[in-house]
Write a protein that holds these residues in place. Structure first.
Motif, short mmCIF file in Angstrom:
data_model
loop_
_atom_site.label_atom_id
_atom_site.label_comp_id
_atom_site.label_asym_id
_atom_site.label_seq_id
_atom_site.Cartn_x
_atom_site.Cartn_y
_atom_site.Cartn_z
N ASP A 67 42.18 -26.72 77.37
CA ASP A 67 40.75 -26.97 77.49
C ASP A 67 39.94 -25.86 76.82
O ASP A 67 38.90 -26.10 76.20
CB ASP A 67 40.34 -27.08 78.96
N ALA A 68 40.44 -24.63 76.94
CA ALA A 68 39.75 -23.50 76.32
C ALA A 68 39.67 -23.70 74.81
O ALA A 68 38.63 -23.42 74.19
CB ALA A 68 40.47 -22.19 76.64
N GLU A 69 40.75 -24.18 74.22
CA GLU A 69 40.76 -24.42 72.78
C GLU A 69 39.73 -25.47 72.39
O GLU A 69 39.10 -25.38 71.33
CB GLU A 69 42.16 -24.85 72.31
N PHE A 70 39.54 -26.49 73.27
CA PHE A 70 38.54 -27.52 73.00
C PHE A 70 37.15 -26.89 72.92
O PHE A 70 36.40 -27.13 71.96
CB PHE A 70 38.58 -28.58 74.10
N TYR A 71 36.79 -26.08 73.92
CA TYR A 71 35.46 -25.47 73.93
C TYR A 71 35.29 -24.48 72.77
O TYR A 71 34.23 -24.41 72.14
CB TYR A 71 35.21 -24.76 75.26
N ILE A 72 36.34 -23.72 72.49
CA ILE A 72 36.29 -22.78 71.37
C ILE A 72 36.08 -23.52 70.05
O ILE A 72 35.30 -23.09 69.19
CB ILE A 72 37.57 -21.92 71.32
N SER A 73 36.78 -24.66 69.91
CA SER A 73 36.64 -25.42 68.67
C SER A 73 35.22 -25.93 68.49
O SER A 73 34.69 -25.97 67.37
CB SER A 73 37.61 -26.60 68.66
N LYS A 74 34.56 -26.29 69.62
CA LYS A 74 33.19 -26.78 69.53
C LYS A 74 32.23 -25.63 69.19
O LYS A 74 31.27 -25.82 68.44
CB LYS A 74 32.77 -27.44 70.85
N PHE A 81 25.33 -30.10 70.25
CA PHE A 81 24.53 -28.88 70.39
C PHE A 81 23.22 -29.17 69.68
O PHE A 81 23.07 -30.19 69.03
CB PHE A 81 25.24 -27.71 69.70
N PRO A 82 22.25 -28.25 69.74
CA PRO A 82 20.96 -28.48 69.06
C PRO A 82 21.05 -28.34 67.54
O PRO A 82 20.16 -27.85 66.92
CB PRO A 82 20.06 -27.40 69.65
N VAL A 83 22.19 -28.75 66.95
CA VAL A 83 22.33 -28.79 65.49
C VAL A 83 23.16 -30.01 65.17
O VAL A 83 23.65 -30.70 66.06
CB VAL A 83 23.04 -27.52 64.94
N ASN A 84 23.37 -30.28 63.86
CA ASN A 84 24.19 -31.43 63.47
C ASN A 84 25.61 -31.26 63.97
O ASN A 84 26.13 -30.17 64.10
CB ASN A 84 24.19 -31.57 61.95
N ASN A 85 26.30 -32.40 64.18
CA ASN A 85 27.66 -32.34 64.72
C ASN A 85 28.72 -32.29 63.64
O ASN A 85 29.90 -32.36 63.93
CB ASN A 85 27.92 -33.58 65.60
N PHE A 97 38.59 -25.80 82.17
CA PHE A 97 38.40 -24.42 81.75
C PHE A 97 36.96 -23.97 81.90
O PHE A 97 36.70 -22.80 82.20
CB PHE A 97 38.86 -24.24 80.29
N TYR A 98 35.97 -24.87 81.68
CA TYR A 98 34.56 -24.47 81.73
C TYR A 98 34.21 -23.94 83.12
O TYR A 98 33.53 -22.92 83.24
CB TYR A 98 33.66 -25.64 81.37
N GLU A 99 34.65 -24.64 84.16
CA GLU A 99 34.39 -24.16 85.53
C GLU A 99 35.08 -22.83 85.78
O GLU A 99 34.53 -21.93 86.44
CB GLU A 99 34.85 -25.20 86.56
N GLU A 120 25.48 -21.37 75.17
CA GLU A 120 25.73 -21.60 76.60
C GLU A 120 25.24 -22.98 77.02
O GLU A 120 25.93 -23.71 77.74
CB GLU A 120 25.04 -20.51 77.44
N SER A 121 24.04 -23.34 76.55
CA SER A 121 23.50 -24.66 76.88
C SER A 121 24.37 -25.75 76.26
O SER A 121 24.59 -26.81 76.87
CB SER A 121 22.07 -24.79 76.37
N GLY A 122 24.85 -25.48 75.06
CA GLY A 122 25.72 -26.45 74.39
C GLY A 122 27.02 -26.65 75.15
O GLY A 122 27.48 -27.78 75.32
N LEU A 123 27.62 -25.56 75.60
CA LEU A 123 28.85 -25.67 76.39
C LEU A 123 28.62 -26.48 77.65
O LEU A 123 29.44 -27.32 78.03
CB LEU A 123 29.37 -24.27 76.73
#
Length: 229
Positions: free
Chosen positions: A115-122, A28-32, A75-77, A62-65
């Motif tokens: 997959d949802a948990e992956f995106y939520i974790s990010k 994302f536009p910040v440190n990882n 899950f993203y789709e 949203e851009s990060g996702l």
């Protein structure tokens, strides 16, 4: 209808290696750096913020996702498809799930949930980074604010002390002036006896002169009158 749904869900496939690399290079536009344990859902009620600020940060998320969207259908789709309909009901979910299954037979409820948990974790990861950065900036601003306040307070204290000193000096000076005015008003009285004594002597001098000259003139006239040359 089918074509529209397919356009929402279809995504070019990628290899497992690409999928793995995508997850590892998430950014994302910040440190990882991970912020630690992710907060529980609905456990935080933020204070109201201006909509433009909220919208800006939401766009970052949203851009990060989108930037970490894993290859293939996941899950993203599914999330994008449901979000695009603006409808949250059983029919929408069932239709979306059926379409997902028609596009990728490996899709299961468990896979979507995983997959949802992956995106939520990010999201939580980035949120934690933003929190750390924001708190750091707040601490920095607080330090600067305290430094400026301390500097100004010091100047105020020194100025106040100087004012008190000047007031004390002014009071002392006023007292001295009043004392001297009082002394000045009594100078005439103090010199009066001496001045009177001098004036009395001057008058006496005039009187004595006149008396002496009168006596001398009497004798002079007697000589002129009684003694013939």
């Amino acid at each position: 209808m089918l074509k529209n749904w397919k356009n929402l869900f279809v995504k070019s496939e990628g290899t497992e290696e690409e999928k793995s690399n995508t997850q590892e290079t998430f950014s994302f536009p910040v440190n990882n750096t991970s912020s630690g344990t992710a907060p529980a859902a609905n456990s935080y009620n933020p204070a109201p913020v201006n909509d433009p600020v909220v919208n800006e940060v939401i766009q970052v998320y949203e851009s990060g996702l989108e930037s970490i969207n894993m290859p293939g259908y996941d899950f993203y789709e599914f999330y994008k498809a449901i979000s695009s309909t603006g409808q949250v009901n059983e029919h929408t979910y069932q239709l979306a799930y059926q379409m997902a299954r028609s596009l990728d037979k490996t899709i299961t409820v468990q896979k979507l949930m995983h997959d949802a948990e992956f995106y939520i974790s990010k999201i939580n990861e980035v949120h934690g980074n933003y929190v750390n950065q924001g708190q750091g900036k707040l601490r920095s601003l607080e330090e600067k604010k305290s430094a400026e306040k301390g500097q100004l307070q010091g100047e105020i204290d020194r100025g106040s002390a100087r004012i008190s000193q000047l007031k004390a000096e002014l009071q002392q000076l006023e007292a001295e002036v009043n004392t001297k005015r009082n002394t000045l008003s009594k100078i005439d009285e103090g010199f009066a006896p001496q001045e009177k004594a001098v004036r009395d002597k001057l008058i006496a001098n005039d009187t004595a002169r006149q008396a002496s000259i009168a006596k001398l003139n009497t004798i002079k006239e007697g000589i002129f009158k009684y003694i013939k040359a």
